[in-house]
Design an enzyme around this catalytic site. Structure first.
Site, mmCIF file in Angstrom:
data_model
loop_
_atom_site.group_PDB
_atom_site.id
_atom_site.type_symbol
_atom_site.label_atom_id
_atom_site.label_comp_id
_atom_site.label_asym_id
_atom_site.label_seq_id
_atom_site.Cartn_x
_atom_site.Cartn_y
_atom_site.Cartn_z
ATOM 1 N N ASN A 253 0.784 -1.132 -0.132
ATOM 2 C CA ASN A 253 0.016 -0.010 0.131
ATOM 3 C C ASN A 253 0.723 1.231 0.007
ATOM 4 O OD1 ASN A 253 0.827 -0.959 2.472
ATOM 5 N ND2 ASN A 253 -1.109 0.389 3.616
ATOM 6 N N GLU A 255 0.723 5.533 0.694
ATOM 7 C CA GLU A 255 -0.439 6.558 0.836
ATOM 8 C C GLU A 255 0.431 7.801 0.442
ATOM 9 O OE1 GLU A 255 -0.729 5.671 5.069
ATOM 10 O OE2 GLU A 255 -2.058 4.088 4.812
ATOM 11 N N GLU A 266 -3.287 -4.553 -2.829
ATOM 12 C CA GLU A 266 -3.997 -5.448 -4.045
ATOM 13 C C GLU A 266 -3.901 -4.795 -5.335
ATOM 14 O OE1 GLU A 266 -5.077 -4.670 -1.144
ATOM 15 O OE2 GLU A 266 -5.860 -6.452 -0.088
ATOM 16 N N CYS A 297 -10.148 -5.665 0.896
ATOM 17 C CA CYS A 297 -11.192 -4.593 1.143
ATOM 18 C C CYS A 297 -12.296 -5.175 -0.083
ATOM 19 C CB CYS A 297 -10.933 -3.316 1.158
ATOM 20 S SG CYS A 297 -10.609 -2.697 -0.334
ATOM 21 N N CYS A 300 -11.292 -3.993 -3.594
ATOM 22 C CA CYS A 300 -10.115 -4.895 -4.232
ATOM 23 C C CYS A 300 -10.866 -6.356 -4.556
ATOM 24 C CB CYS A 300 -8.898 -5.133 -3.312
ATOM 25 S SG CYS A 300 -8.225 -3.486 -3.013
#
Ligand code: THU
Ligand code: ZN
Length: 337
Positions: A253, A255, A266, A297, A300
């Site tokens: 991930n 950010e 993902e 989530c 994804c």
């Protein structure tokens, strides 16, 4: 009474295995604040006994190392969970300096009593957490059991050293030998407790057996998670997708300061997968460092469903366990154009 005690423990639960998730540390932060206040109070009261500049310097350095050690430890496990060797060495060094500084001011038996109390309190702390069984995963219970056993042993060990130094048995360890033994106890304890709370990254306690592909995917997802850019959430995620071709694509991930540009692990693995010309995915592993393993989530899940279909295997893992589901279980009746 026990109920109240349990509530207190839950409230200030120090979840070290959940490193990586800042949320889990909010309560720890409160505990550290209290500790700092106590340390500051102790330092102020000791100021009354300061007779020379040397005394003052020793006192100042002693308290500074405690604070640095706590700060370094917590900062380290949030930033680099799992394998934080540098942090461990800094911590051990600071502990040794701290202990040496107290030894400059207080007799050895007082230092030893301090350590017995410390190991005793840790032991009680973990025992109470163990009593609070509900909601504890198997892996976490095992960690607490091991930690509790270790604390009990170090409690006894420093107790024996104290008895030898009090000359109760007619045998006395020399001052130098006791100092060396205490140093080994401090360093050994830190090393062993670190190993218990940060087991090696490979899935050690498995809720389900994993095959070679799943193990490879989990390891690659873990390595990818270490590169995550998570200055906002401190929640590291890694993903590894196995393509039908046999190739594996990883992602983490990422950010960004405006929040909304954030890319899920993902998603970044999917980008690599599609960019390489792959069409069909057969499995994905998602790795997080939190105690409750996390599946992808909803957003994804839809993307993965399109690439892997309902039979795609989805493996969610953390340093202690793993769980496998099929895409169909995670997203029944997925959307199709
Ligand atoms: N995150 C993922 O990487 N994958 C998911 O499926 C859920 C959320 C990331 C995004 C963000 O950086 C952090 O986890 C906290 O939401
Ligand atoms: Zn997602």
């Amino acid at each position: 009474m026990l109920k109240v005690l349990r509530k207190v423990v839950i409230w200030c639960e120090i979840d070290q295995t959940a490193a990586g998730n800042k949320q889990e540390y909010r309560s720890l932060g409160e505990l550290v604040t209290i500790l700092f206040a106590v340390i500051l109070g102790m330092g102020l009261s000791e100021l009354g006994e300061v007779k020379s500049g040397y005394d003052l310097a020793v006192l100042f350095l002693g308290y500074l190392t405690v604070i640095l050690s706590w700060w370094g430890y917590n900062w380290g496990i949030i930033r680099h969970p799992e394998t934080n060797k540098l942090n461990y060495f800094v911590d051990v060094f600071l502990m040794a300096v701290y202990w040496w500084l107290i030894y400059q001011r207080d007799p050895l038996w007082m230092v030893l009593s301090g350590y017995i109390t410390m190991f005793g309190l840790y032991w009680i702390w973990e025992a109470v957490r163990l009593c609070n069984e509900e909601g504890l995963g198997a892996s976490k219970r095992k960690i607490l059991q091991n930690a509790s056993r270790l604390n009990r042993r170090f409690f006894l060990l420093s107790g024996i050293l104290l008895v030898l130094n009090l000359d109760l048995l007619g045998v006395t360890l020399g001052g130098g030998l006791s100092v060396l033994a205490l140093f080994l106890i401090v360093v050994g304890y830190r090393w062993l407790i670190h190993r218990i709370y940060h087991p090696k990254g490979n899935l050690e306690v498995q809720t389900k057996p994993v095959n070679d592909l799943e193990q490879t995917l989990a390891n690659q997802a873990r390595d990818a998670a270490r590169n995550a850019r998570v200055h906002l959430s401190h929640f590291r995620v890694g993903a590894a997708i196995a393509a039908e071709s046999g190739n594996i694509y990883t992602g983490c991930n990422i950010e960004f300061d405006n929040y909304s540009n954030t890319i899920h692990a993902e998603e970044s693995a999917i980008s690599a997968f599609v960019t390489a010309g792959e069409k069909r995915a057969i499995a994905i592993a998602v790795y997080t460092f939190v105690d409750d393993i996390a599946f992808p989530c909803g957003m994804c899940r839809q993307s993965l469903f399109e690439l892997g279909g309902k039979d795609m295997k989805v493996l969610a893992c953390n340093p202690h366990s793993s769980e496998t589901r099929t895409m169909d279980e995670l997203l029944p009746a997925g959307f199709k154009l």
